[in-house]
Design a protein around this motif. Structure first.
Motif, short mmCIF file in Angstrom:
data_model
loop_
_atom_site.label_atom_id
_atom_site.label_comp_id
_atom_site.label_asym_id
_atom_site.label_seq_id
_atom_site.Cartn_x
_atom_site.Cartn_y
_atom_site.Cartn_z
N UNK A 15 0.81 -1.21 0.00
CA UNK A 15 0.00 0.00 0.00
C UNK A 15 0.85 1.26 0.00
N UNK A 16 2.09 1.17 0.50
CA UNK A 16 2.92 2.36 0.55
C UNK A 16 3.75 2.55 -0.69
N UNK A 17 4.04 1.48 -1.42
CA UNK A 17 4.86 1.59 -2.62
C UNK A 17 4.14 0.93 -3.78
N UNK A 18 3.66 1.74 -4.66
CA UNK A 18 2.99 1.22 -5.83
C UNK A 18 3.39 2.08 -6.99
N UNK A 19 3.77 1.64 -7.82
CA UNK A 19 4.06 2.49 -8.90
C UNK A 19 3.47 1.85 -10.13
N UNK A 163 -6.21 4.65 -11.19
CA UNK A 163 -5.89 3.25 -11.43
C UNK A 163 -5.35 2.60 -10.16
N UNK A 164 -4.54 3.34 -9.41
CA UNK A 164 -4.01 2.77 -8.17
C UNK A 164 -5.14 2.40 -7.21
N UNK A 165 -6.15 3.27 -7.09
CA UNK A 165 -7.26 2.97 -6.19
C UNK A 165 -7.98 1.70 -6.64
N UNK A 166 -8.14 1.57 -7.95
CA UNK A 166 -8.76 0.35 -8.50
C UNK A 166 -7.93 -0.87 -8.12
N UNK A 167 -6.65 -0.79 -8.31
CA UNK A 167 -5.76 -1.91 -8.00
C UNK A 167 -5.85 -2.30 -6.53
N UNK A 168 -5.75 -1.31 -5.65
CA UNK A 168 -5.78 -1.61 -4.22
C UNK A 168 -7.13 -2.21 -3.81
N UNK A 182 -0.91 -7.39 -9.16
CA UNK A 182 0.32 -6.61 -9.08
C UNK A 182 1.06 -6.59 -10.40
N UNK A 183 1.06 -7.72 -11.10
CA UNK A 183 1.72 -7.76 -12.41
C UNK A 183 0.97 -6.89 -13.41
N UNK A 184 -0.34 -6.88 -13.37
CA UNK A 184 -1.10 -6.01 -14.27
C UNK A 184 -0.73 -4.54 -14.01
N UNK A 185 -0.59 -4.21 -12.76
CA UNK A 185 -0.23 -2.85 -12.36
C UNK A 185 1.16 -2.48 -12.86
N UNK A 221 15.30 -8.03 -16.31
CA UNK A 221 14.69 -7.54 -15.07
C UNK A 221 13.39 -8.26 -14.73
N UNK A 222 13.04 -9.26 -15.51
CA UNK A 222 11.79 -9.98 -15.26
C UNK A 222 11.84 -10.85 -14.02
N UNK A 223 10.69 -11.34 -13.64
CA UNK A 223 10.57 -12.19 -12.45
C UNK A 223 11.38 -13.47 -12.60
N UNK A 224 11.85 -13.97 -11.47
CA UNK A 224 12.46 -15.29 -11.46
C UNK A 224 11.49 -16.26 -10.78
N UNK A 225 11.92 -17.46 -10.55
CA UNK A 225 11.01 -18.48 -10.01
C UNK A 225 10.59 -18.20 -8.58
N UNK A 226 11.31 -17.31 -7.90
CA UNK A 226 10.98 -17.01 -6.51
C UNK A 226 10.17 -15.72 -6.36
N UNK A 227 10.01 -14.97 -7.44
CA UNK A 227 9.31 -13.70 -7.37
C UNK A 227 8.36 -13.59 -8.55
N UNK A 228 7.11 -13.24 -8.25
CA UNK A 228 6.12 -13.12 -9.33
C UNK A 228 5.40 -11.79 -9.17
N UNK A 229 6.14 -10.70 -9.19
CA UNK A 229 5.58 -9.39 -8.90
C UNK A 229 5.46 -8.46 -10.11
N UNK A 230 6.39 -8.57 -11.08
CA UNK A 230 6.43 -7.62 -12.18
C UNK A 230 6.17 -8.25 -13.54
N UNK A 231 6.25 -9.55 -13.62
CA UNK A 231 6.07 -10.23 -14.89
C UNK A 231 7.36 -10.85 -15.39
#
Length: 263
Positions: A15-19, A163-168, A182-185, A221-231
């Motif tokens: 909630x504090x860091x969304x970009x 859009x951020x409010x929609x996401x949250x 989060x990946x859509x965001x 810079x894409x996600x690895x097998x341990x992180x699925x946050x950005x795509x």
């Protein structure tokens, strides 16, 4: 002026860091809404970002880092381009505040400094935070620092448009889908960065090789097998190129995109 090639950070999902605007649409039956719908992306009717001049300064000069100067110039270009687009769309615009740090702080924007973040956007304060050191920017000659700055600015645009409010709200109502949402965001911010790159490409004095190098850096810079946050890397590249090719934020609707395209 260089020809534009044909083809087209880091933010913590909290909630504090969304970009990554918001128009209510009638609810669809549950079986008919397999993605992030029902939702009408506020950029849906937006026009193209006007082509603009943004001569890219050197990140180093005579062996001396000039990262602050580099990012300051890029910020002015981002302000000017997106302010004009919002004015054309008759949407209210407000520049984000920008903070530069020579070294990471223990806390910033009221929370601990994100351990693995290159740059980030503090949503509650609408502040873009840029460390002036680190692999993301030091001694680089490629376009990756510009892309990161444009990505984080994309998160500010998401806040301005709702859009951020929609996401949250979607994360709150469907916590099991947090990673996907989060990946859509994040992928929407990648797409928006591609839109900006297309608008200023002609003034960057870059070549097709530079574009290929940026795609490679984005893929890495894409996600690895341990992180699925950005795509995944290939997914981030796809949305970056999509924004670049369209030159319009209207192409960046990740919210109604099939799940396979936001993996």
């Amino acid at each position: 002026m260089a020809a534009r090639p044909l083809g087209c950070l880091i933010v913590l999902v909290r909630s504090s860091f969304l970009a990554l605007c918001l128009v209510a649409v009638p609810a669809l039956p549950a079986r008919a809404a397999p993605y992030a719908a029902p939702y009408a992306d506020p950029f849906a009717r937006s026009g193209k970002l006007a082509e603009a001049a943004c001569p890219e300064p050197a990140i180093t000069h005579g062996g001396i880092p000039r990262t602050r100067e580099y990012l300051s110039v890029i910020m002015k270009c981002l302000h000017k381009s997106w302010k004009a687009r919002f004015a054309a769309d008759r949407k209210p615009f407000r520049e984000p505040r920008v903070r530069f740090y020579d070294d990471p702080e223990r806390r910033v924007c009221g929370v601990p400094w994100p351990e693995s973040a290159a740059a980030f956007y503090c949503t509650d304060h609408r502040v873009l935070v840029f460390p002036l050191t680190g692999e993301w920017i030091e001694n680089r000659t490629d376009l990756y620092p510009l892309k990161v700055a444009a990505h984080e600015y994309g998160h500010h645009l998401q806040s301005l448009t709702g859009i951020r409010r929609h996401y949250e709200a979607r994360v709150k109502s469907s916590p099991g889908r947090q990673a996907e949402l989060g990946r859509r965001y994040e992928l929407q911010a990648d797409c928006l960065s591609g839109v900006f790159l297309a608008a200023v490409w002609g003034s960057l004095d870059r070549t097709g090789e530079d574009w290929t190098a940026l795609l490679d850096a984005t893929r890495a810079s894409g996600d690895d097998e341990h992180r699925r946050s950005h795509g995944k890397g290939v997914t981030r590249v796809r949305w970056l190129k999509r924004g670049y090719q369209a030159l319009s934020p209207a192409a960046c609707d990740t919210w109604s995109a099939p799940r396979a395209t936001v993996s």
